[in-house]
Design a protein around this motif. Structure first.
Motif, PDB file in Angstrom:
ATOM      1  N   GLY A 321     -19.180 -15.777 -21.115  1.00 61.18           N
ATOM      2  CA  GLY A 321     -20.467 -15.418 -20.546  1.00 61.18           C
ATOM      3  C   GLY A 321     -21.580 -16.388 -20.852  1.00 61.18           C
ATOM      4  O   GLY A 321     -22.703 -16.217 -20.365  1.00 61.18           O
ATOM      5  N   ILE A 322     -21.309 -17.430 -21.646  1.00 56.91           N
ATOM      6  CA  ILE A 322     -22.341 -18.408 -21.984  1.00 56.91           C
ATOM      7  C   ILE A 322     -22.356 -19.545 -20.968  1.00 56.91           C
ATOM      8  O   ILE A 322     -23.404 -20.094 -20.641  1.00 56.91           O
ATOM      9  CB  ILE A 322     -22.121 -18.947 -23.411  1.00 56.91           C
ATOM     10  N   CYS A 323     -21.197 -19.909 -20.462  1.00 58.52           N
ATOM     11  CA  CYS A 323     -21.109 -20.947 -19.440  1.00 58.52           C
ATOM     12  C   CYS A 323     -19.881 -20.660 -18.579  1.00 58.52           C
ATOM     13  O   CYS A 323     -18.996 -19.905 -18.978  1.00 58.52           O
ATOM     14  CB  CYS A 323     -21.026 -22.341 -20.057  1.00 58.52           C
ATOM     15  N   VAL A 324     -19.850 -21.261 -17.396  1.00 59.89           N
ATOM     16  CA  VAL A 324     -18.685 -21.183 -16.511  1.00 59.89           C
ATOM     17  C   VAL A 324     -18.380 -22.611 -16.067  1.00 59.89           C
ATOM     18  O   VAL A 324     -19.240 -23.287 -15.505  1.00 59.89           O
ATOM     19  CB  VAL A 324     -18.941 -20.291 -15.288  1.00 59.89           C
ATOM     20  N   SER A 325     -17.176 -23.060 -16.323  1.00 59.16           N
ATOM     21  CA  SER A 325     -16.831 -24.444 -16.074  1.00 59.16           C
ATOM     22  C   SER A 325     -16.814 -24.765 -14.586  1.00 59.16           C
ATOM     23  O   SER A 325     -16.101 -24.133 -13.809  1.00 59.16           O
ATOM     24  CB  SER A 325     -15.455 -24.758 -16.670  1.00 59.16           C
ATOM     25  N   SER A 326     -17.597 -25.780 -14.189  1.00 57.75           N
ATOM     26  CA  SER A 326     -17.585 -26.212 -12.792  1.00 57.75           C
ATOM     27  C   SER A 326     -16.267 -26.892 -12.429  1.00 57.75           C
ATOM     28  O   SER A 326     -15.953 -27.058 -11.250  1.00 57.75           O
ATOM     29  CB  SER A 326     -18.752 -27.155 -12.513  1.00 57.75           C
ATOM     30  N   LYS A 327     -15.485 -27.292 -13.448  1.00 56.19           N
ATOM     31  CA  LYS A 327     -14.172 -27.872 -13.182  1.00 56.19           C
ATOM     32  C   LYS A 327     -13.261 -26.894 -12.452  1.00 56.19           C
ATOM     33  O   LYS A 327     -12.332 -27.312 -11.745  1.00 56.19           O
ATOM     34  CB  LYS A 327     -13.503 -28.281 -14.492  1.00 56.19           C
ATOM     35  N   LEU A 328     -13.494 -25.611 -12.633  1.00 56.28           N
ATOM     36  CA  LEU A 328     -12.638 -24.607 -12.011  1.00 56.28           C
ATOM     37  C   LEU A 328     -12.616 -24.755 -10.496  1.00 56.28           C
ATOM     38  O   LEU A 328     -11.554 -24.678  -9.859  1.00 56.28           O
ATOM     39  CB  LEU A 328     -13.118 -23.203 -12.398  1.00 56.28           C
ATOM     40  N   ASN A 345     -11.102 -12.011 -20.905  1.00 54.13           N
ATOM     41  CA  ASN A 345     -12.291 -11.438 -20.272  1.00 54.13           C
ATOM     42  C   ASN A 345     -13.301 -12.488 -19.851  1.00 54.13           C
ATOM     43  O   ASN A 345     -14.447 -12.175 -19.533  1.00 54.13           O
ATOM     44  CB  ASN A 345     -12.964 -10.437 -21.215  1.00 54.13           C
ATOM     45  N   ASP A 346     -12.916 -13.771 -19.849  1.00 49.41           N
ATOM     46  CA  ASP A 346     -13.833 -14.831 -19.456  1.00 49.41           C
ATOM     47  C   ASP A 346     -13.910 -14.916 -17.938  1.00 49.41           C
ATOM     48  O   ASP A 346     -12.980 -14.529 -17.216  1.00 49.41           O
ATOM     49  CB  ASP A 346     -13.363 -16.167 -20.034  1.00 49.41           C
ATOM     50  N   ASP A 347     -15.039 -15.452 -17.427  1.00 49.11           N
ATOM     51  CA  ASP A 347     -15.204 -15.580 -15.976  1.00 49.11           C
ATOM     52  C   ASP A 347     -14.111 -16.447 -15.366  1.00 49.11           C
ATOM     53  O   ASP A 347     -13.571 -16.127 -14.301  1.00 49.11           O
ATOM     54  CB  ASP A 347     -16.585 -16.172 -15.642  1.00 49.11           C
ATOM     55  N   GLU A 348     -13.775 -17.570 -16.018  1.00 46.35           N
ATOM     56  CA  GLU A 348     -12.753 -18.465 -15.475  1.00 46.35           C
ATOM     57  C   GLU A 348     -11.407 -17.749 -15.349  1.00 46.35           C
ATOM     58  O   GLU A 348     -10.717 -17.867 -14.328  1.00 46.35           O
ATOM     59  CB  GLU A 348     -12.604 -19.705 -16.363  1.00 46.35           C
ATOM     60  N   THR A 349     -11.035 -17.007 -16.386  1.00 44.26           N
ATOM     61  CA  THR A 349      -9.767 -16.278 -16.362  1.00 44.26           C
ATOM     62  C   THR A 349      -9.747 -15.243 -15.247  1.00 44.26           C
ATOM     63  O   THR A 349      -8.751 -15.117 -14.508  1.00 44.26           O
ATOM     64  CB  THR A 349      -9.531 -15.588 -17.711  1.00 44.26           C
ATOM     65  N   GLN A 350     -10.827 -14.501 -15.114  1.00 43.24           N
ATOM     66  CA  GLN A 350     -10.862 -13.437 -14.114  1.00 43.24           C
ATOM     67  C   GLN A 350     -10.741 -13.992 -12.703  1.00 43.24           C
ATOM     68  O   GLN A 350     -10.079 -13.411 -11.843  1.00 43.24           O
ATOM     69  CB  GLN A 350     -12.141 -12.620 -14.276  1.00 43.24           C
ATOM     70  N   ILE A 351     -11.370 -15.141 -12.439  1.00 42.02           N
ATOM     71  CA  ILE A 351     -11.272 -15.748 -11.111  1.00 42.02           C
ATOM     72  C   ILE A 351      -9.849 -16.203 -10.838  1.00 42.02           C
ATOM     73  O   ILE A 351      -9.277 -15.925  -9.768  1.00 42.02           O
ATOM     74  CB  ILE A 351     -12.258 -16.921 -10.989  1.00 42.02           C
ATOM     75  N   VAL A 352      -9.243 -16.898 -11.785  1.00 37.88           N
ATOM     76  CA  VAL A 352      -7.885 -17.416 -11.591  1.00 37.88           C
ATOM     77  C   VAL A 352      -6.894 -16.279 -11.397  1.00 37.88           C
ATOM     78  O   VAL A 352      -6.026 -16.326 -10.510  1.00 37.88           O
ATOM     79  CB  VAL A 352      -7.479 -18.306 -12.778  1.00 37.88           C
ATOM     80  N   GLN A 353      -7.012 -15.237 -12.199  1.00 37.33           N
ATOM     81  CA  GLN A 353      -6.078 -14.126 -12.070  1.00 37.33           C
ATOM     82  C   GLN A 353      -6.289 -13.341 -10.783  1.00 37.33           C
ATOM     83  O   GLN A 353      -5.317 -12.925 -10.140  1.00 37.33           O
ATOM     84  CB  GLN A 353      -6.201 -13.218 -13.290  1.00 37.33           C
TER      85      GLN A 353
END
Length: 438
Positions: A321-328, A345-353
């Motif tokens: 929740g502090i940052c979201v990698s633009s590399k994604l 529970n990270d934003d990157e994980t939730q998007i990928v899953q």
């Protein structure tokens, strides 16, 4: 046409031709909003991010129809934290004073990002003094970032004062942009009891779908030149900073069997690169299992960013929740599965899953990374399927036009994007591709 009663000022430390990912995103945003009819001016600094070959820019210029004003104060190449800190202070003070004495033609709204770290405080204060609306785009959430990276103690004086100021910044904002649901929830938790959370909108970062397109390794000269065509390749490309957990990647590579035909390619620079290279050397992997390259030239990016079988997106533990990698978004645009090293529970994980576009492993769990690698190497069909899912999901949710349209509606929600504007954007996009390494 936009509301003629308001002008917009975008304040960003990085802007074209700077090579920082924030600079390219803000360039895309400024050009896109201008094309959609917003009267927008950019206030920015001189190029100073890693590239070393960006000539000093004029103090006033235009870029694809956008008026750009740059500070005249010196800006240093970012070769150390002290030099970066100097730039932050100069830029923040300069922008505060420039806006404080400026003479807007009409009612004004200021748009700014969360970097440099103290810029939001300065922008909040000047907007309060001048009576302007402002939109706060949260790329990195402070002071949480500095606490998690060890610069300040949680609950200490700096953390307490900074957090209190942030409550006022959030409360007084007209709009707040979060990069994902987890970031949104963390902002709400930090913003105080009086905060109206309806002013937060989630707008993801993006990639240019025409600049980065999937390429088979057999048809990719970059993959051939770096001997990647006959080995299963995990690719990391971008900043190698304190909030990127590449240690787990190196440890996983060390845990692979000698006969595993797997290569890790790490492209980029950053404060932590020397430590990662040293770790690879300690395991005897540098140049064999793990290869390192510097940032690649602009024209090579469509090939370097698609030269692997799997893209790596990794964040440091505690950064939820502090940052979201633009590399994604670049990884998904490349049409490769994503190995996301982050918490569940990270934003990157939730998007990928949610997109079934890759696999997740926790920070520090090298064996879990090894298991993910072997899942892919044992099942080429899964690699193909998840890569296709990544690109399809990217095209439906995370393209440049998707996100900039959302910004436009946020800033001027009574207007709609016209077909003529969309057609004009397509012509502009096909004429100029100026992307940089993430």
């Amino acid at each position: 046409m936009s509301d003629t009663d308001k002008e917009y000022v975008l304040v960003t430390e990085y802007f074209h031709p700077d090579t920082a990912s924030t600079g390219q995103l803000m360039t895309d945003l400024a050009v896109g909003l201008q094309e959609r009819g917003l009267d927008l001016t950019v206030l920015t600094g001189q190029p100073n991010y890693h590239s070393g070959d960006n000539d000093k820019q004029p103090s006033v210029s235009t870029h694809e129809g956008v008026l750009v004003n740059r500070i005249r104060a010196p800006q240093l190449r970012q070769s150390s934290f002290l030099r970066r800190g100097f730039n932050w202070v100069v830029f923040t003070v300069w922008m505060f004073l420039k806006l404080l004495v400026s003479r807007p033609r009409r009612d004004r709204e200021v748009i700014f990002v969360s970097n440099p770290p103290f810029l939001p405080i300065a922008m909040w204060l000047v907007c309060k003094l001048r009576g302007w609306d402002y939109t706060y785009i949260v790329y990195d959430l402070y002071p949480d970032f500095t606490v998690e990276t060890g610069y300040f103690d949680a609950g200490g004086t700096v953390d307490t004062v900074w957090s209190t100021l942030n409550e006022h910044i959030f409360e007084d904002a007209t709009h707040i942009v979060a990069l994902g649901p987890v970031m949104r929830d963390r902002i709400i938790a930090n913003a105080g009891a009086e905060f109206d959370d309806s002013k937060i909108k989630i707008i993801h970062n993006w990639e240019d779908e025409e600049f980065i397109e999937p390429k088979a390794k057999d048809d990719n000269w970059f993959a051939k030149d770096h001997d990647l065509t006959d080995t299963f390749t995990l690719l990391y490309s971008g900043n190698i900073g304190e909030n990127h957990d590449l240690e787990t990647v190196v440890e996983a590579a060390a845990n692979l069997d000698e006969d595993d035909e797997v290569t890790v390619l790490i492209i980029g620079q950053g404060d932590k690169k020397d430590a990662i290279v040293e770790l690879a050397e300690q395991h005897g992997l540098r140049g064999s299992r793990i290869k390192f390259l510097p940032y690649q030239p602009l024209d090579d990016l469509p090939y370097s960013l698609t030269s692997g079988d799997v893209s790596i997106v990794t964040v440091q533990e505690g950064m939820e929740g502090i940052c979201v990698s633009s590399k994604l978004y670049t990884a998904m645009a490349a049409g490769m599965p994503v190995l996301v090293i982050a918490q569940p529970n990270d934003d990157e994980t939730q998007i990928v899953q949610a997109c079934d576009a890759g696999l997740q492993a926790a920070q520090g769990d090298a064996e879990e990374v090894v298991d993910a690698i072997r899942t892919w190497t044992d099942d080429p069909n899964l690699v193909k399927e998840q890569g296709e899912n990544a690109r399809i999901s990217f095209e439906s949710q995370f393209t440049k036009d998707h996100s900039i349209d959302r910004y436009y509606r946020l800033l001027d929600d009574e207007l709609t994007v016209t077909p003529d504007a969309v057609a004009q954007r397509s012509k502009t996009d096909s004429r100029a591709r100026q992307k940089v390494s993430r």
